[in-house]
Design an enzyme around this catalytic site. Sequence first.
Site: not given
Ligand code: COA
Length: 259
Positions: A65, A114, A134
């Site tokens: 999300a 999910e 989460e």
């Molecule tokens: N919600 C909002 N934005 C998200 C996102 C999410 N769930 N997941 C990634 N993004 C955004 C990042 O903020 C970043 O935005 P920016 O370029 O404007 O800063 C962009 O997507 C790229 O993500 P980034 O984290 O830089 O890529 P990465 O390759 O270093 O890491 C992940 C990838 C997926 C491991 C990491 O983005 C992550 O952990 N995301 C969240 C996962 C999460 O907790 N999901 C559960 C949500 S309830």
Amino acid sequence: MYNTILTSLENGIFTITINRPDKMNALNKDVINEVGAAMEEVYTNPDIKSAIITGSGEKAFVAGADISEFTSLRKEGGSALAQRGADLVFNKIENCPKPVVAAVNGFSLGGGCELAMACHFRVASENAKFGQPEVNLGLIPGYGGTQRLTQLIGKGKCMELMMTADMIGAEEAKALGLVNHVFPIADLLPKTKEILNKIQTKAPLAITHIINLVNQAAKCDPKGFDNEIDAFGDCFDSEDKVEGTAAFLEKRKPAFKGK
Ligand code: COA
């Protein structure tokens, strides 16, 4: 027509591609609305026989999300967000009368995992990664994750994955029963379509009964056995049963009409 998703229809297979690659295809309000509308198309357009849900690019299926929409929410807002997702998207996918398959092409985290789990089954690319992180945010899954992950991989493994927030790779996901097949990324969509093309040659009403009954079994519905007997009887009244049995006896391929 849509801003955050792409859709295409080919040979009866409707592909819904979540298209926010710069945000890892995170599920914001617009994506939820648009996937909900696209699922409405799957229900109502007779040209659509089955659907694929996938993500844009080679990095993410859906990384959850959209966390940026969480900042101002309190209890009521959080519950409303989860309920909206269930009504518009997640339950609509699970209960869809036509097959819906997730083609997981990268990170499938939180709401992304999910979303994949709401589909009838999942196939993944070799680089796919799954997790419910989460707890890192002080949250729990809210789009059905605690229930569907337990159904798919069992209680102990589900507890550990959710408590640790660990990510697992595609092969481990396959070993756990979370995904059915793992393909090189270039083959992911062609192979998914191959599976759906095969399913589309089978009797559509029977497929719908299977979706409903297996969903009941997954929820430990005590009426599942009785409902199966009833649905089995219903199949005998269908034109497709007449065609299927006749085709077998005449040693030819059946041509089902979904009637
Ligand atoms: N919600 C909002 N934005 C998200 C996102 C999410 N769930 N997941 C990634 N993004 C955004 C990042 O903020 C970043 O935005 P920016 O370029 O404007 O800063 C962009 O997507 C790229 O993500 P980034 O984290 O830089 O890529 P990465 O390759 O270093 O890491 C992940 C990838 C997926 C491991 C990491 O983005 C992550 O952990 N995301 C969240 C996962 C999460 O907790 N999901 C559960 C949500 S309830």
